[in-house]
Design a protein around this motif. Structure first.
Motif, PDB file in Angstrom:
ATOM      1  N   MET A 185       0.839  -1.205   0.000  1.00 32.87           N
ATOM      2  CA  MET A 185       0.000   0.000   0.000  1.00 32.87           C
ATOM      3  C   MET A 185       0.867   1.245   0.000  1.00 32.87           C
ATOM      4  N   ASN A 186       1.933   1.178   0.852  1.00 27.43           N
ATOM      5  CA  ASN A 186       2.827   2.328   0.910  1.00 27.43           C
ATOM      6  C   ASN A 186       3.527   2.561  -0.424  1.00 27.43           C
ATOM      7  N   LEU A 187       3.888   1.448  -1.069  1.00 31.21           N
ATOM      8  CA  LEU A 187       4.528   1.554  -2.371  1.00 31.21           C
ATOM      9  C   LEU A 187       3.578   2.231  -3.353  1.00 31.21           C
ATOM     10  N   PHE A 188       2.324   1.801  -3.277  1.00 29.43           N
ATOM     11  CA  PHE A 188       1.316   2.365  -4.174  1.00 29.43           C
ATOM     12  C   PHE A 188       1.189   3.868  -3.958  1.00 29.43           C
ATOM     13  N   ALA A 189       1.063   4.269  -2.665  1.00 28.05           N
ATOM     14  CA  ALA A 189       0.907   5.701  -2.361  1.00 28.05           C
ATOM     15  C   ALA A 189       2.129   6.487  -2.819  1.00 28.05           C
ATOM     16  N   SER A 190       3.296   5.915  -2.598  1.00 31.22           N
ATOM     17  CA  SER A 190       4.491   6.685  -2.981  1.00 31.22           C
ATOM     18  C   SER A 190       4.628   6.744  -4.497  1.00 31.22           C
ATOM     19  N   GLN A 191       4.148   5.692  -5.179  1.00 31.59           N
ATOM     20  CA  GLN A 191       4.156   5.745  -6.646  1.00 31.59           C
ATOM     21  C   GLN A 191       3.239   6.861  -7.146  1.00 31.59           C
ATOM     22  N   ILE A 192       2.087   7.009  -6.462  1.00 33.07           N
ATOM     23  CA  ILE A 192       1.149   8.063  -6.849  1.00 33.07           C
ATOM     24  C   ILE A 192       1.801   9.430  -6.658  1.00 33.07           C
ATOM     25  N   VAL A 193       2.433   9.614  -5.490  1.00 28.32           N
ATOM     26  CA  VAL A 193       3.023  10.932  -5.204  1.00 28.32           C
ATOM     27  C   VAL A 193       4.177  11.211  -6.174  1.00 28.32           C
ATOM     28  N   ASP A 194       5.024  10.201  -6.406  1.00 27.07           N
ATOM     29  CA  ASP A 194       6.105  10.386  -7.385  1.00 27.07           C
ATOM     30  C   ASP A 194       5.519  10.711  -8.754  1.00 27.07           C
ATOM     31  N   GLY A 195       4.436  10.030  -9.067  1.00 25.10           N
ATOM     32  CA  GLY A 195       3.775  10.268 -10.344  1.00 25.10           C
ATOM     33  C   GLY A 195       3.276  11.694 -10.437  1.00 25.10           C
ATOM     34  N   LEU A 196       2.747  12.211  -9.316  1.00 25.54           N
ATOM     35  CA  LEU A 196       2.258  13.589  -9.325  1.00 25.54           C
ATOM     36  C   LEU A 196       3.415  14.568  -9.537  1.00 25.54           C
ATOM     37  N   ALA A 197       4.571  14.264  -8.932  1.00 23.35           N
ATOM     38  CA  ALA A 197       5.723  15.157  -9.107  1.00 23.35           C
ATOM     39  C   ALA A 197       6.181  15.140 -10.563  1.00 23.35           C
ATOM     40  N   ASP A 198       6.322  13.935 -11.138  1.00 22.42           N
ATOM     41  CA  ASP A 198       6.655  13.853 -12.567  1.00 22.42           C
ATOM     42  C   ASP A 198       5.590  14.580 -13.376  1.00 22.42           C
ATOM     43  N   GLY A 199       4.335  14.317 -12.988  1.00 20.02           N
ATOM     44  CA  GLY A 199       3.218  14.912 -13.701  1.00 20.02           C
ATOM     45  C   GLY A 199       3.245  16.429 -13.639  1.00 20.02           C
ATOM     46  N   ALA A 200       3.687  16.982 -12.499  1.00 21.22           N
ATOM     47  CA  ALA A 200       3.756  18.439 -12.383  1.00 21.22           C
ATOM     48  C   ALA A 200       4.752  19.002 -13.390  1.00 21.22           C
ATOM     49  N   ILE A 201       5.878  18.279 -13.575  1.00 21.37           N
ATOM     50  CA  ILE A 201       6.869  18.733 -14.562  1.00 21.37           C
ATOM     51  C   ILE A 201       6.286  18.634 -15.974  1.00 21.37           C
ATOM     52  N   TYR A 202       5.622  17.492 -16.257  1.00 14.67           N
ATOM     53  CA  TYR A 202       5.001  17.357 -17.582  1.00 14.67           C
ATOM     54  C   TYR A 202       3.963  18.446 -17.780  1.00 14.67           C
ATOM     55  N   ALA A 203       3.216  18.732 -16.693  1.00 15.29           N
ATOM     56  CA  ALA A 203       2.148  19.721 -16.810  1.00 15.29           C
ATOM     57  C   ALA A 203       2.718  21.083 -17.169  1.00 15.29           C
ATOM     58  N   SER A 204       3.865  21.446 -16.558  1.00 16.42           N
ATOM     59  CA  SER A 204       4.383  22.778 -16.869  1.00 16.42           C
ATOM     60  C   SER A 204       4.860  22.851 -18.316  1.00 16.42           C
ATOM     61  N   LEU A 205       5.458  21.752 -18.824  1.00 15.95           N
ATOM     62  CA  LEU A 205       5.883  21.770 -20.226  1.00 15.95           C
ATOM     63  C   LEU A 205       4.675  21.681 -21.160  1.00 15.95           C
ATOM     64  N   ALA A 206       3.670  20.886 -20.743  1.00 14.27           N
ATOM     65  CA  ALA A 206       2.450  20.794 -21.560  1.00 14.27           C
ATOM     66  C   ALA A 206       1.759  22.151 -21.605  1.00 14.27           C
ATOM     67  N   LEU A 207       1.775  22.870 -20.486  1.00 18.03           N
ATOM     68  CA  LEU A 207       1.190  24.208 -20.454  1.00 18.03           C
ATOM     69  C   LEU A 207       1.913  25.128 -21.429  1.00 18.03           C
ATOM     70  N   ALA A 208       3.236  24.990 -21.468  1.00 24.61           N
ATOM     71  CA  ALA A 208       4.015  25.788 -22.418  1.00 24.61           C
ATOM     72  C   ALA A 208       3.521  25.515 -23.838  1.00 24.61           C
ATOM     73  N   LEU A 209       3.321  24.211 -24.153  1.00 21.53           N
ATOM     74  CA  LEU A 209       2.828  23.859 -25.491  1.00 21.53           C
ATOM     75  C   LEU A 209       1.452  24.468 -25.724  1.00 21.53           C
ATOM     76  N   VAL A 210       0.609  24.400 -24.685  1.00 22.01           N
ATOM     77  CA  VAL A 210      -0.762  24.900 -24.824  1.00 22.01           C
ATOM     78  C   VAL A 210      -0.764  26.409 -25.047  1.00 22.01           C
ATOM     79  N   PHE A 211       0.120  27.114 -24.317  1.00 21.71           N
ATOM     80  CA  PHE A 211       0.142  28.571 -24.474  1.00 21.71           C
ATOM     81  C   PHE A 211       0.517  28.974 -25.887  1.00 21.71           C
ATOM     82  N   SER A 212       1.537  28.326 -26.439  1.00 18.33           N
ATOM     83  CA  SER A 212       1.891  28.718 -27.806  1.00 18.33           C
ATOM     84  C   SER A 212       0.827  28.251 -28.787  1.00 18.33           C
ATOM     85  N   TYR A 213       0.193  27.101 -28.493  1.00 15.95           N
ATOM     86  CA  TYR A 213      -0.840  26.627 -29.413  1.00 15.95           C
ATOM     87  C   TYR A 213      -2.057  27.546 -29.385  1.00 15.95           C
ATOM     88  N   ARG A 214      -2.466  27.943 -28.183  1.00 13.28           N
ATOM     89  CA  ARG A 214      -3.650  28.798 -28.078  1.00 13.28           C
ATOM     90  C   ARG A 214      -3.432  30.144 -28.747  1.00 13.28           C
TER      91      ARG A 214
END
Lengths: 293, 348
Positions: free
Chosen positions: A1-30
């Protein structure tokens, strides 16, 4: 369970980085209807800039801030010098120029800083936060916090300031925006500047995890593409939700599906992109494109 | 107003041109230049085949693909696996590669229909990025990071050729064959249907062009070209490994297609020479120069000569033919322009 939770949190951190780069793509696209294929390479140069400033004796945090500001200016310049003249060019021309830029920037980094990897220190201390029985590394928590704050600031900029309103107007209905006195080119300039600054943020956050090298953004940009596609290329919310989703899914798949494992999780991005485009081409939050005949 | 000019050269000029081409391709390249360059020219021919495929799908089909190395990899690995694991004759694998990549292209052509413009470029780019990790993952079959040793096909003993000359001639024959096929595809009604669907879908649809079928078929044909190029590449190099077919190869092929001229089949060979030789010369000076030159060439070509080097050459050729009067139905054209001239002279 702990592994699962930590995978989620790590995923959110990776996801935050992807989100900021994806936002960059969205801003230029918009703002201009262009998917900036060179966004990842621009972010990589921003991260190198931090390293260079530190090599010249500047402390990490000011160096990161200076790099983000310079990236903003560079993004605006890129719009003014290369993207704006292309506004009536064919799609093939636009794609070719951006691919050309991608190749040139990649080699420029190799030329200026060589292809040997360099270490960029993390913005966060090497500590662990203990929440009950659950431990989170300071870096993971820090990344989520920094991206969260930046998103909040962007939200305030767009929802509460006049500049934000003007930018939204310039992106959604340029003709009407001109009529009420908004300078559309300046707004698009700011849009590309913000995109480059967001990209710089993602580069600076990811560099300590993968080391500085000219190909460091390959593994990030592909997930950012997936995030922006999943969320819808014209949706700011979509980029954030898409980024976090991609981050979590990618981590869980890498951990729990041994057939795929960490080496093949890049296929998650491919499946997400093709799946989204085939089933719901506008993404989860994107506006449906209506074409007038 | 653009008038379609069909050049019609006098017989003597045509014979001279054919003789010159024959001397260059059949004598100078295989027998005069140093041996290590011969196999590089074989690679040029393989790349030219793949670039001709991009010409078909991007130049005429209007679908931008940034992932052609994926199909080159499919062809190369088909050959490698059949030769190494099943002991096939390498030449017999070429039709198999062609068929497999045709099917793969047909399968990708289906989503390509829905992925318009930028999305298709994005999707194919991501596809190409995914290829090396997938090849490495299934290492039991593909040999993983170590790759597979295909070996170079040997020249038959009764011919006075060394191995690199032999593979060069094989590539030359196949490239010539595929060039003629592409020329046939791109002449007559099919060309008009393709260009029509590319430039104005609505009008094309009204004229009875089935864009769905056409796009899928073009995609399939173009990946067949890439697959055959991959098979030849595996035989020329004698070795395949996953990282050869990375996203850089995809982008190089794209650069070659644009620099040579995206709608110019003749330009494919120029584009192929560009992506084969420029990085070699550039890396003598600096490792990173190749990428800078590629990126710069892409941008400069589009700004200065959007039709590419091959396209420019074709225009100059047509201009020359018109000046020299070597044009099909020259008298009719002149009469036509006189009629137009008199129409302009009439008072409005």
């Amino acid at each position: 369970m702990n592994l699962f939770a930590s995978q989620i949190v790590d995923g959110l951190a990776d996801g935050a980085i992807y989100a900021s780069l994806a936002l960059a793509l969205v801003f230029s696209y918009r703002s201009t209807g262009i998917v900036n294929f060179a966004q990842g390479e621009m972010a990589m140069l921003s991260a190198y800039l931090v390293w260079q400033l530190m090599a010249w004796g500047m402390p990490l945090v000011p160096a990161a801030l200076v790099s983000i500001v310079i990236s903003f200016i560079a993004g605006a310049l890129l719009y003014a010098t290369i993207v704006k003249p292309l506004s009536h060019a064919s799609l093939l021309t636009v794609v070719s120029v951006l691919i050309g830029l991608y190749l040139a920037l990649n080699s420029l980094a190799g030329f200026l800083w060589t292809y040997t990897i360099k270490a960029l220190p993390s913005l966060f201390p090497k500590a662990h936060l203990q929440i009950g029985s659950f431990a989170v590394s300071a870096e993971t928590a820090g990344i989520i916090a920094v991206v969260g704050v930046v998103l909040l600031l962007l939200y305030l900029l767009f929802e509460t300031t006049k500049v934000g309103l003007a930018m939204r107007g310039a992106a959604s209905t340029p003709d009407s925006a001109i009529l009420v006195g908004v300078s559309v080119p300046v707004m698009l300039l700011i849009g590309w500047g913000i995109a480059a600054a967001l990209g710089a943020l993602s580069g600076i956050l990811v560099a300590p995890r993968v080391f500085l090298n000219p190909t460091m953004m390959f593994g990030v940009i592909i997930y950012a593409f997936a995030a922006a596609t999943l969320g819808g290329f014209d949706s700011v919310i979509g980029a954030v939700v898409g980024g976090l989703l991609v981050g979590v899914v990618e981590n869980l798949v890498g951990t729990y599906i041994p057939w795929i494992g960490p080496d093949l999780k890049i296929i998650v991005a491919l499946i997400l992109i093709f799946g989204t485009l085939l089933i719901k081409p506008d993404g989860l939050f994107g506006r449906r494109k209506v074409v007038r005949l | 107003m653009s008038v379609v000019v069909k050049p019609k050269l006098p017989l003597a000029v045509r014979v001279a041109a054919a003789a010159m081409l024959a001397v260059v391709f059949l004598y100078v390249i295989p027998f005069v230049i140093p041996s290590y360059l011969v196999s590089q020219f074989a690679t040029v021919l393989a790349f030219a085949i793949a670039i001709a495929g991009i010409n078909l799908v991007t130049g005429f089909g209007g679908a931008i693909t940034l992932g052609h190395a994926a199909f080159v990899a499919l062809g190369a690995y088909t050959t490698a696996i059949l030769v190494v694991r099943y002991g096939w004759n390498p030449y017999a694998t070429i039709p198999v590669s062609a068929a497999l990549s045709w099917v793969a292209g047909w399968c990708l052509g289906f989503p390509a229909l829905r992925l318009q413009g930028l999305y298709l470029a994005l999707g194919t780019l991501v596809l190409s990025i995914t290829v090396p990790p997938v090849l490495k993952r299934f290492d039991g079959f593909t040999g993983g990071v170590q790759g597979l040793n295909v070996g170079n096909p040997e020249a038959p003993a009764f011919l006075p050729l060394d191995d690199s000359q032999w593979i060069y001639f094989i590539c030359l024959v196949i490239a010539a064959l595929l060039y003629v096929v592409a020329r046939r595809i791109l002449s007559g009604p099919l060309r008009r249907a393709l260009v029509g669907a590319r430039d104005n879908q609505l009008v094309a649809a009204v004229m009875g062009v089935d864009r769905a079928k056409l796009t899928t078929a073009t995609f399939a044909m173009s990946s067949l070209y890439a697959g055959v190029a991959g098979s030849l590449y595996a035989m020329i190099v004698g070795f395949v490994s996953p990282d050869t077919f990375n996203v850089m190869m995809s982008l190089s092929l794209f650069v070659g297609a644009v620099v040579g001229g995206i709608t110019s089949l003749n330009g494919a060979i120029i584009g192929a020479m560009f992506i084969q030789f420029v990085p070699i010369w550039a890396s003598d000076i600096d490792v990173s120069l190749g990428g800078l030159v590629f990126g710069g060439a892409l941008i400069v070509t589009l700004v200065v000569i959007p039709v590419g080097i091959g396209g420019l050459g074709e225009r100059v050729f047509i201009w020359l033919c018109t000046r020299l009067g070597w044009v099909e139905g020259a008298r009719a054209t002149r009469a036509g322009s006189e009629a137009m001239g008199s129409a302009q002279n009439e008072p409005a």
